[in-house]
Design a protein around this motif. Sequence first.
Motif, short mmCIF file in Angstrom:
data_model
loop_
_atom_site.label_atom_id
_atom_site.label_comp_id
_atom_site.label_asym_id
_atom_site.label_seq_id
_atom_site.Cartn_x
_atom_site.Cartn_y
_atom_site.Cartn_z
N LEU A 171 14.18 8.59 2.92
CA LEU A 171 13.73 8.82 1.85
C LEU A 171 12.16 9.15 2.18
N LEU A 177 10.21 -1.86 -0.99
CA LEU A 177 9.00 -2.78 -0.28
C LEU A 177 8.70 -3.62 -1.69
N PRO A 182 12.97 -2.45 6.46
CA PRO A 182 13.89 -1.31 7.13
C PRO A 182 13.61 -0.01 5.94
N THR A 183 14.18 0.97 6.80
CA THR A 183 14.03 2.45 6.25
C THR A 183 15.09 2.48 5.18
N VAL A 184 14.75 3.01 4.10
CA VAL A 184 16.00 3.31 2.93
C VAL A 184 16.36 4.98 3.18
N HIS A 209 9.80 3.23 -1.34
CA HIS A 209 8.68 2.55 -1.81
C HIS A 209 9.07 1.06 -2.70
N PRO A 215 1.00 -1.36 -0.01
CA PRO A 215 0.03 -0.01 -0.01
C PRO A 215 0.84 1.44 0.00
N ASP A 254 7.77 4.55 8.80
CA ASP A 254 6.59 5.07 9.62
C ASP A 254 6.25 4.08 10.73
N MET A 267 0.93 5.84 -1.19
CA MET A 267 0.32 7.09 -1.44
C MET A 267 0.95 7.54 -2.98
N HIS A 320 9.51 6.43 -4.46
CA HIS A 320 10.70 6.51 -4.53
C HIS A 320 11.49 5.27 -4.03
N PHE A 377 5.01 -3.07 4.69
CA PHE A 377 4.93 -1.68 5.31
C PHE A 377 6.27 -1.46 5.52
N GLY A 378 6.86 0.11 5.57
CA GLY A 378 8.22 0.36 5.90
C GLY A 378 8.33 0.89 7.52
P1 AMP Z 1 3.38 6.40 1.78
O1 AMP Z 1 3.59 6.55 0.35
O2 AMP Z 1 4.33 7.66 2.46
O3 AMP Z 1 2.38 6.08 2.48
O4 AMP Z 1 4.62 5.21 2.13
C1 AMP Z 1 3.91 3.86 1.63
C2 AMP Z 1 4.78 2.89 2.19
O5 AMP Z 1 6.18 2.97 1.95
C3 AMP Z 1 4.59 2.80 3.88
O6 AMP Z 1 4.60 1.60 4.43
C4 AMP Z 1 6.03 3.55 4.22
O7 AMP Z 1 6.38 3.47 5.57
C5 AMP Z 1 7.01 2.95 3.03
N1 AMP Z 1 8.26 3.87 3.17
C6 AMP Z 1 8.04 5.18 3.14
N2 AMP Z 1 9.42 5.72 2.80
C7 AMP Z 1 10.14 4.71 3.27
C8 AMP Z 1 11.64 4.72 3.09
N3 AMP Z 1 12.33 5.66 3.17
N4 AMP Z 1 12.17 3.43 3.41
C9 AMP Z 1 11.18 2.23 3.49
N5 AMP Z 1 9.95 2.17 3.35
C10 AMP Z 1 9.42 3.52 3.14
#
Ligand code: AMP
Length: 305
Positions: free
Chosen positions: A184, A40, A174-176, A37, A28, A150, A30, A34, A146-147
């Motif tokens: 990001l 994931l 993990p966070t990128v 995403h 999922p 958040d 929005m 980048h 999910f990342g």
């Molecule tokens: P969003 O489009 O911001 O709702 O994010 C969609 C999914 O991508 C969410 O599960 C976020 O936690 C994940 N996400 C956003 N930025 C990052 C990142 N830098 N590293 C890993 N996951 C991310």
Amino acid sequence: MEVVRTVSAFTGALAAARRQGRDVGLVPTMGALHAGHRSLIDRAVAAHDHVAVSIFVNPLQFDRADDLDRYPRDLDADLAQCAEAGVATVFAPGVEEMYPRRPLTSVHVAGVSEPFEGATRPGHFDGVATVVAKLFSAAGTCAAYFGEKDFQQLVVVRRMASDLSMPVRVVACPTVRAPDGLALSSRNALLSDDERRAATVLWRSLRTGAGAVAEGEDRPDAVARVMAAVVAAEPLAELDYAAAVDAADLHVPASLSDVEPVRLLVAARLGQVRLIDNCDGRAMAGSGDGRRPAARRLVHGQGER
Ligand code: AMP
């Protein structure tokens, strides 16, 4: 790759995949995709026969109209990325499709959704939980990615799926980060050059907090104070919160030594843009000077929007 616009076509596509014996992964988002995403999506594509990405800027989770209006959108670029990554189904509904009338039903995950982002952004997590419940309900049995970026959202979604016995396994990724440590985020595109440079303060704050934990600090408020001091030293940044919490339920423990894993959370405003970040509170444990190895370990990607 099939692009579907309606809930029923989305449900049908994933049901058909499962009927063919395919295992389904869901990412999922929005949109404004980048490298975060993408990580994931790549993980889901590596693990599942049929991966779906949803792209929907969910108005319910925005507490400010200007934030919703300014949120970056680029569907053509997103579709190109999904196709390149090997995504099978993109679900890109309009607001009318997701909310044909004002919903009377809302999902509230008590406790874990209330502090931090929940306190600063009233209604945010009800909006998140409600739209994710709709997506899970439309998707059916799957693994959803999910990342950790958040982190509170991840905890909220996990708890919701478990409490409501949803047939969805939530997978944390993990966070990128950019090479300079900034996590990001689609919102990074809204930063001025000076704000972008100053935005590394979130990562510096987290590293300082993790360094204090590695040096034996077990008082959550003391860790939060050193994190806050790093943000206070950056003139372009305004601290929202800094905290050291129990990663399982986000409560602030009496002592960090009672808790494993510990999570450090930080949120700050740079001009009009509000950024959040977090890390494992023990990321620097056993790293000698308490800095470098863990910092490297936490850098998972290069690209930046
Ligand atoms: P969003 O489009 O911001 O709702 O994010 C969609 C999914 O991508 C969410 O599960 C976020 O936690 C994940 N996400 C956003 N930025 C990052 C990142 N830098 N590293 C890993 N996951 C991310």
